[in-house]
Design a protein around this motif. Structure first.
Motif, PDB file in Angstrom:
ATOM      1  N   VAL A 169       0.852  -1.184   0.000  1.00  0.00           N
ATOM      2  CA  VAL A 169       0.000   0.000   0.000  1.00  0.00           C
ATOM      3  C   VAL A 169       0.884   1.228   0.000  1.00  0.00           C
ATOM      4  O   VAL A 169       1.852   1.320   0.773  1.00  0.00           O
ATOM      5  CB  VAL A 169      -0.940   0.002   1.210  1.00  0.00           C
ATOM      6  N   ARG A 170       0.545   2.122  -0.866  1.00  0.00           N
ATOM      7  CA  ARG A 170       1.326   3.338  -0.999  1.00  0.00           C
ATOM      8  C   ARG A 170       0.836   4.369   0.009  1.00  0.00           C
ATOM      9  O   ARG A 170      -0.214   4.954  -0.151  1.00  0.00           O
ATOM     10  CB  ARG A 170       1.175   3.884  -2.405  1.00  0.00           C
ATOM     11  N   ASP A 171       1.658   4.503   1.039  1.00  0.00           N
ATOM     12  CA  ASP A 171       1.559   5.680   1.874  1.00  0.00           C
ATOM     13  C   ASP A 171       2.769   6.489   1.408  1.00  0.00           C
ATOM     14  O   ASP A 171       2.832   6.853   0.250  1.00  0.00           O
ATOM     15  CB  ASP A 171       1.622   5.289   3.358  1.00  0.00           C
ATOM     16  N   THR A 172       3.730   6.705   2.194  1.00  0.00           N
ATOM     17  CA  THR A 172       5.021   7.241   1.718  1.00  0.00           C
ATOM     18  C   THR A 172       6.119   6.651   2.574  1.00  0.00           C
ATOM     19  O   THR A 172       6.285   7.092   3.701  1.00  0.00           O
ATOM     20  CB  THR A 172       5.076   8.775   1.805  1.00  0.00           C
ATOM     21  N   PRO A 173       6.875   5.712   2.080  1.00  0.00           N
ATOM     22  CA  PRO A 173       6.700   5.026   0.790  1.00  0.00           C
ATOM     23  C   PRO A 173       5.825   3.781   0.920  1.00  0.00           C
ATOM     24  O   PRO A 173       4.916   3.793   1.718  1.00  0.00           O
ATOM     25  CB  PRO A 173       8.137   4.686   0.410  1.00  0.00           C
ATOM     26  N   LEU A 174       6.138   2.715   0.203  1.00  0.00           N
ATOM     27  CA  LEU A 174       5.280   1.532   0.206  1.00  0.00           C
ATOM     28  C   LEU A 174       5.369   0.783   1.521  1.00  0.00           C
ATOM     29  O   LEU A 174       6.431   0.688   2.128  1.00  0.00           O
ATOM     30  CB  LEU A 174       5.681   0.572  -0.900  1.00  0.00           C
ATOM     31  N   VAL A 175       4.225   0.227   1.953  1.00  0.00           N
ATOM     32  CA  VAL A 175       4.171  -0.675   3.100  1.00  0.00           C
ATOM     33  C   VAL A 175       3.746  -2.031   2.565  1.00  0.00           C
ATOM     34  O   VAL A 175       2.668  -2.162   1.987  1.00  0.00           O
ATOM     35  CB  VAL A 175       3.162  -0.181   4.155  1.00  0.00           C
ATOM     36  N   PHE A 176       4.572  -3.038   2.780  1.00  0.00           N
ATOM     37  CA  PHE A 176       4.299  -4.369   2.232  1.00  0.00           C
ATOM     38  C   PHE A 176       3.667  -5.285   3.261  1.00  0.00           C
ATOM     39  O   PHE A 176       3.996  -5.241   4.457  1.00  0.00           O
ATOM     40  CB  PHE A 176       5.604  -5.020   1.764  1.00  0.00           C
ATOM     41  N   GLY A 177       2.782  -6.168   2.790  1.00  0.00           N
ATOM     42  CA  GLY A 177       2.337  -7.296   3.589  1.00  0.00           C
ATOM     43  C   GLY A 177       3.379  -8.397   3.541  1.00  0.00           C
ATOM     44  O   GLY A 177       4.367  -8.291   2.810  1.00  0.00           O
ATOM     45  N   LYS A 178       3.150  -9.470   4.311  1.00  0.00           N
ATOM     46  CA  LYS A 178       4.127 -10.561   4.358  1.00  0.00           C
ATOM     47  C   LYS A 178       3.967 -11.525   3.188  1.00  0.00           C
ATOM     48  O   LYS A 178       4.810 -12.393   2.988  1.00  0.00           O
ATOM     49  CB  LYS A 178       4.012 -11.317   5.677  1.00  0.00           C
ATOM     50  N   GLY A 179       2.896 -11.391   2.464  1.00  0.00           N
ATOM     51  CA  GLY A 179       2.720 -12.205   1.279  1.00  0.00           C
ATOM     52  C   GLY A 179       1.884 -13.439   1.503  1.00  0.00           C
ATOM     53  O   GLY A 179       1.708 -13.909   2.632  1.00  0.00           O
ATOM     54  N   THR A 180       1.358 -13.967   0.417  1.00  0.00           N
ATOM     55  CA  THR A 180       0.666 -15.256   0.404  1.00  0.00           C
ATOM     56  C   THR A 180       1.455 -16.175  -0.503  1.00  0.00           C
ATOM     57  O   THR A 180       1.693 -15.853  -1.671  1.00  0.00           O
ATOM     58  CB  THR A 180      -0.765 -15.131  -0.133  1.00  0.00           C
ATOM     59  N   ARG A 181       1.863 -17.321   0.044  1.00  0.00           N
ATOM     60  CA  ARG A 181       2.598 -18.302  -0.760  1.00  0.00           C
ATOM     61  C   ARG A 181       1.588 -19.236  -1.415  1.00  0.00           C
ATOM     62  O   ARG A 181       0.903 -19.989  -0.740  1.00  0.00           O
ATOM     63  CB  ARG A 181       3.578 -19.089   0.097  1.00  0.00           C
ATOM     64  N   LEU A 182       1.512 -19.184  -2.725  1.00  0.00           N
ATOM     65  CA  LEU A 182       0.596 -20.033  -3.489  1.00  0.00           C
ATOM     66  C   LEU A 182       1.379 -21.152  -4.154  1.00  0.00           C
ATOM     67  O   LEU A 182       2.365 -20.903  -4.848  1.00  0.00           O
ATOM     68  CB  LEU A 182      -0.126 -19.210  -4.562  1.00  0.00           C
ATOM     69  N   SER A 183       0.936 -22.365  -3.920  1.00  0.00           N
ATOM     70  CA  SER A 183       1.532 -23.524  -4.590  1.00  0.00           C
ATOM     71  C   SER A 183       0.439 -24.191  -5.410  1.00  0.00           C
ATOM     72  O   SER A 183      -0.607 -24.560  -4.864  1.00  0.00           O
ATOM     73  CB  SER A 183       2.103 -24.510  -3.574  1.00  0.00           C
ATOM     74  N   VAL A 184       0.697 -24.348  -6.693  1.00  0.00           N
ATOM     75  CA  VAL A 184      -0.249 -25.007  -7.591  1.00  0.00           C
ATOM     76  C   VAL A 184       0.348 -26.342  -7.994  1.00  0.00           C
ATOM     77  O   VAL A 184       1.430 -26.397  -8.568  1.00  0.00           O
ATOM     78  CB  VAL A 184      -0.530 -24.148  -8.830  1.00  0.00           C
ATOM     79  N   ILE A 185      -0.366 -27.414  -7.677  1.00  0.00           N
ATOM     80  CA  ILE A 185       0.164 -28.749  -7.971  1.00  0.00           C
ATOM     81  C   ILE A 185      -0.618 -29.384  -9.117  1.00  0.00           C
ATOM     82  O   ILE A 185      -1.818 -29.160  -9.270  1.00  0.00           O
ATOM     83  CB  ILE A 185       0.160 -29.639  -6.717  1.00  0.00           C
ATOM     84  N   ALA A 186       0.093 -30.153  -9.902  1.00  0.00           N
ATOM     85  CA  ALA A 186      -0.516 -30.772 -11.099  1.00  0.00           C
ATOM     86  C   ALA A 186      -1.454 -31.907 -10.700  1.00  0.00           C
ATOM     87  O   ALA A 186      -1.289 -32.503  -9.649  1.00  0.00           O
ATOM     88  CB  ALA A 186       0.580 -31.291 -12.026  1.00  0.00           C
TER      89      ALA A 186
END
Lengths: 108, 114
Positions: A91-108
């Protein structure tokens, strides 16, 4: 204190599934919300959202912002193994503030 | 088109040794420049950002420092590394305020302090 919270932290799906990643935020001076995809190395830019209710779309990926409820979602339809990555919300305040992320794994 | 470079790609350093990571941007002028650290299992943490030559803002107290000796060069340094400095260091650039907000990342430097 500004914060960005992403959920879920981790997700495993089968190819072909549709996934929804969530990002909620609390910042003092909101200007925009950005989504990035991070595979093995540097994050690559996906979307920037500034207005509520307007969907941004790129292929199988789409995203929308709700500035009233302070959240955004990232949708991926018909997932493929190449979609496996960490998806970061910032999210852009000044400067960017990041989340910790979502790890997506797609399996066949 | 704009490109961003980071050097080196991987670095293994002993505790107490100095550090210098370099980031350069091509194809744009007067960019905003950023240093982030990403530790295992954690999000991106902003360390420093710069809006111009010699102008550095520090986001978190630490034993690292940053310098911007030229418009498109951003350097991250330490005089004595700690074990906790290990992580993935990313440099990013964006256009100046009012001209766009998207940050574009370099390939990163993976630092391991032993």
């Amino acid at each position: 204190e500004d914060k960005v919270v992403q959920s879920p932290l981790s997700l495993v799906v089968h190819e072909g599934d549709t996934v929804t990643l969530n990002c909620s935020y609390e910042v003092t001076n909101f200007r925009s919300l950005l989504w990035y995809k991070q595979e093995k190395k540097a994050p690559t830019f996906l979307f920037m959202l500034t207005s509520s209710g307007i969907e941004k779309k790129s292929g199988r990926l789409s995203s929308i912002l709700d500035k009233k409820e302070l959240f955004s979602i990232l949708n991926i339809t018909a997932t493929q193994t190449g979609d496996s990555a960490v998806y970061l919300c910032a999210v852009r305040d000044t400067p960017l503030v990041f989340g910790k992320g979502t790890r997506l794994s797609v399996i066949a | 088109s704009q490109t961003i470079h980071q050097w080196p790609a991987t670095l293994v350093q002993p505790v107490g040794s100095p550090l210098s990571l370099e980031c350069t941007v091509e194809g744009t002028s007067n960019p905003n420049l950023y240093w982030y650290r990403q530790a295992a299992g954690r999000g991106l943490q902003l360390l420093f950002y710069s809006v111009g030559i010699g102008q550095i803002s520090s986001e978190v107290p630490q034993n690292l420092s940053a310098s911007r000796p030229q418009d498109r060069q951003f350097i991250l340094s330490s005089k004595k590394l700690l074990l906790s400095d290990s992580g993935f260091y990313l440099c990013a650039w964006s256009r100046g305020a009012g001209r766009g907000e998207t940050q574009y990342f370099g390939p990163g430097t993976r630092l391991l302090v032993l």
